[in-house]
Design a protein around this motif. Structure first.
Motif, mmCIF file in Angstrom:
data_model
loop_
_atom_site.group_PDB
_atom_site.id
_atom_site.type_symbol
_atom_site.label_atom_id
_atom_site.label_comp_id
_atom_site.label_asym_id
_atom_site.label_seq_id
_atom_site.Cartn_x
_atom_site.Cartn_y
_atom_site.Cartn_z
ATOM 1 N N LEU A 6 34.858 83.280 18.022
ATOM 2 C CA LEU A 6 35.759 84.301 18.562
ATOM 3 C C LEU A 6 36.204 83.972 19.980
ATOM 4 N N GLU A 7 35.324 83.369 20.748
ATOM 5 C CA GLU A 7 35.699 82.952 22.101
ATOM 6 C C GLU A 7 36.771 81.861 22.045
ATOM 7 N N LYS A 8 36.654 80.952 21.106
ATOM 8 C CA LYS A 8 37.679 79.915 20.933
ATOM 9 C C LYS A 8 39.018 80.550 20.560
ATOM 10 N N GLU A 9 38.974 81.513 19.629
ATOM 11 C CA GLU A 9 40.212 82.183 19.229
ATOM 12 C C GLU A 9 40.872 82.869 20.422
ATOM 13 N N LYS A 10 40.070 83.517 21.232
ATOM 14 C CA LYS A 10 40.598 84.219 22.399
ATOM 15 C C LYS A 10 41.183 83.248 23.409
ATOM 16 N N ALA A 11 40.490 82.135 23.640
ATOM 17 C CA ALA A 11 40.927 81.176 24.650
ATOM 18 C C ALA A 11 42.183 80.416 24.222
ATOM 19 N N LEU A 12 42.271 80.079 22.939
ATOM 20 C CA LEU A 12 43.381 79.251 22.468
ATOM 21 C C LEU A 12 44.599 80.077 22.054
ATOM 22 N N GLY A 13 44.365 81.319 21.695
ATOM 23 C CA GLY A 13 45.483 82.195 21.344
ATOM 24 C C GLY A 13 46.356 81.615 20.242
ATOM 25 N N ALA A 14 47.656 81.599 20.476
ATOM 26 C CA ALA A 14 48.604 81.126 19.462
ATOM 27 C C ALA A 14 48.483 79.637 19.187
ATOM 28 N N ASP A 15 47.776 78.911 20.039
ATOM 29 C CA ASP A 15 47.609 77.467 19.841
ATOM 30 C C ASP A 15 46.434 77.126 18.921
ATOM 31 N N LEU A 16 45.712 78.127 18.464
ATOM 32 C CA LEU A 16 44.539 77.883 17.629
ATOM 33 C C LEU A 16 44.917 77.157 16.340
ATOM 34 N N LYS A 17 44.127 76.143 15.993
ATOM 35 C CA LYS A 17 44.263 75.426 14.725
ATOM 36 C C LYS A 17 42.916 75.431 14.021
ATOM 37 N N PHE A 18 42.961 75.268 12.714
ATOM 38 C CA PHE A 18 41.715 75.285 11.945
ATOM 39 C C PHE A 18 40.735 74.236 12.476
ATOM 40 N N GLU A 19 41.280 73.099 12.887
ATOM 41 C CA GLU A 19 40.417 72.025 13.376
ATOM 42 C C GLU A 19 39.586 72.462 14.584
ATOM 43 N N ASP A 20 40.057 73.456 15.316
ATOM 44 C CA ASP A 20 39.343 73.921 16.508
ATOM 45 C C ASP A 20 38.060 74.669 16.160
ATOM 46 N N ILE A 21 38.002 75.223 14.952
ATOM 47 C CA ILE A 21 36.839 76.026 14.575
ATOM 48 C C ILE A 21 36.111 75.448 13.363
ATOM 49 N N VAL A 22 36.429 74.232 13.003
ATOM 50 C CA VAL A 22 35.856 73.642 11.789
ATOM 51 C C VAL A 22 34.334 73.587 11.859
ATOM 52 N N GLU A 23 33.790 73.395 13.046
ATOM 53 C CA GLU A 23 32.338 73.313 13.197
ATOM 54 C C GLU A 23 31.657 74.614 12.783
ATOM 55 N N GLU A 24 32.327 75.734 13.015
ATOM 56 C CA GLU A 24 31.732 77.034 12.719
ATOM 57 C C GLU A 24 31.966 77.518 11.291
ATOM 58 N N VAL A 25 32.911 76.924 10.579
ATOM 59 C CA VAL A 25 33.254 77.487 9.265
ATOM 60 C C VAL A 25 33.184 76.489 8.102
ATOM 61 N N ALA A 26 33.207 75.211 8.357
ATOM 62 C CA ALA A 26 33.270 74.237 7.260
ATOM 63 C C ALA A 26 31.874 73.723 6.897
ATOM 64 N N GLY A 27 31.547 73.820 5.617
ATOM 65 C CA GLY A 27 30.306 73.247 5.121
ATOM 66 C C GLY A 27 29.034 73.895 5.625
ATOM 67 N N VAL A 28 29.121 75.151 6.063
ATOM 68 C CA VAL A 28 27.946 75.792 6.661
ATOM 69 C C VAL A 28 27.085 76.538 5.643
ATOM 70 N N TYR A 29 27.624 76.845 4.477
ATOM 71 C CA TYR A 29 26.899 77.704 3.536
ATOM 72 C C TYR A 29 25.563 77.130 3.060
ATOM 73 N N PRO A 30 25.468 75.842 2.736
ATOM 74 C CA PRO A 30 24.145 75.328 2.332
ATOM 75 C C PRO A 30 23.093 75.511 3.425
ATOM 76 N N LYS A 31 23.469 75.292 4.682
ATOM 77 C CA LYS A 31 22.516 75.444 5.779
ATOM 78 C C LYS A 31 22.043 76.885 5.909
ATOM 79 N N ILE A 32 22.972 77.822 5.713
ATOM 80 C CA ILE A 32 22.631 79.236 5.867
ATOM 81 C C ILE A 32 21.905 79.752 4.628
ATOM 82 N N MET A 33 22.545 79.653 3.492
ATOM 83 C CA MET A 33 22.016 80.266 2.281
ATOM 84 C C MET A 33 20.770 79.556 1.738
#
Length: 329
Positions: free
Chosen positions: A248-275
């Motif tokens: 969320l801090e990244k989204e706030k800081a980047l605003g309209a310039d946000l791209k999926f690549e900016d948050i890939v660490e937080e959302v891609a491939g995380v389910y096995p680690k969590i679940m």
């Protein structure tokens, strides 16, 4: 309790376990189906269509009751092998498919020809009407409260369900915020023929996820979810954690310039680690506001039996009092 949904799917109770990534395994689906609901295997959790076929066979060994498969259609440069997934479902003798994501029109003829009933997840009345028009047998109407992707309209179920009832000719179930007998009776009152539960089923003994996940849901309140990826118009409701707040801090800081690549660490491939491994700060994972109503970890049978008992008491005792002119609960 008989409704259009129990009759359509051949189940005892009008309760569906929605497809959930790295939750909808055979163990989960069989436990729900054995308890009288409709369990759902999540196709895209399986690595290949062959793995899905094995998971379907495994589930069939664990229950003789109806169960379904969720097929989610995602935008992707390298999409899953959907024709092979559909073939695995048909050959596995599955009779119910829950579709989600993009329009499932491409697979409907194959599923319908095989005698499979299709229920499509929708977050708006217009999408529900489209699902009806293309031939879906039922829809799951997801309100803004839901975990996962609530769409971009932000309409909660107290409005969305009656609107769906006003417009639809096919049966629908409620989804988002569903947890107990009160949820079921309220859904029925607003025109639904049953309810779909996701987050509530994760906090059950049979759910094949790490205990940390179940404990996190029980500990959470209705204030502990966040909406992420709104700037990308791919909004997802998730349980807050360190990774989510960083996102969320990244989204706030980047605003309209946000791209999926900016948050890939937080959302891609995380389910096995969590679940699977219980790393609760590994990334963002779907969770509904209904966490605020979840205070224990029962078996699926205990949960469904309790829901049906509560629903019966509400209908035949509390509501009957008003009908009989009494005002004291």
């Amino acid at each position: 309790m008989k409704t259009a949904i129990t009759e359509m799917f051949g189940i005892e109770h009008p309760i569906i376990q929605g497809g959930m990534h790295f939750v909808g395994f055979a163990e989960m689906a069989a436990a729900v189906s054995n308890a009288g609901g409709l369990g759902i295997i999540t196709a895209l959790t399986q690595r290949t269509p062959a793995d899905l076929a094995n998971e379907i066979a495994k589930c069939r060994d664990m229950t003789d009751k109806p169960f379904g498969v969720n097929i989610t259609f995602l935008p992707s440069l390298t999409p899953p092998d959907y024709p092979a997934i559909v073939e695995a479902v048909i050959k596995g003798g599955v009779k119910v498919v829950e579709t989600a994501g993009r329009n499932p029109a491409q697979v409907l003829p194959h599923l319908k020809d095989a005698g499979i009933k299709v229920i499509h997840k929708c977050t708006s009345v217009r999408h529900s009407l489209k699902a009806q028009d293309i031939g879906c047998d039922a829809v799951s109407v997801d309100g803004f409260e839901c975990g996962g992707h609530p769409g971009e309209d932000d309409v909660p179920n107290m409005i969305l369900l009656p609107r769906a009832a006003d417009e639809l000719d096919i049966p629908f179930v409620s989804s988002g915020g569903q947890a107990d007998g009160r949820s079921l009776v309220a859904s029925l009152a607003m025109g639904a023929e049953g309810m779909n539960m996701g987050t509530r089923f994760i906090a059950t003994k049979e759910a094949p996820v790490h205990q940390n996940v179940k404990d996190a849901i029980v500990a959470a309140s209705e204030l502990d979810t966040r909406l992420v990826m709104r700037p990308l118009r791919n909004t997802e409701r998730v349980l807050t954690n360190e990774a989510v707040e960083r996102l969320l801090e990244k989204e706030k800081a980047l605003g309209a310039d946000l791209k999926f690549e900016d948050i890939v660490e937080e959302v891609a491939g995380v389910y096995p680690k969590i679940m699977m491994e219980g790393e609760m700060d590994a990334g963002a994972w779907s969770c509904g506001m209904v966490a605020g109503l979840i205070n224990d970890i029962p078996t699926c049978k205990e949960l469904i039996d309790r829901i049906m008992k509560e629903a019966d008491e509400i209908i035949n005792q509390r509501l009957a009092m008003f009908q009989n002119g009494r005002v004291n609960a």
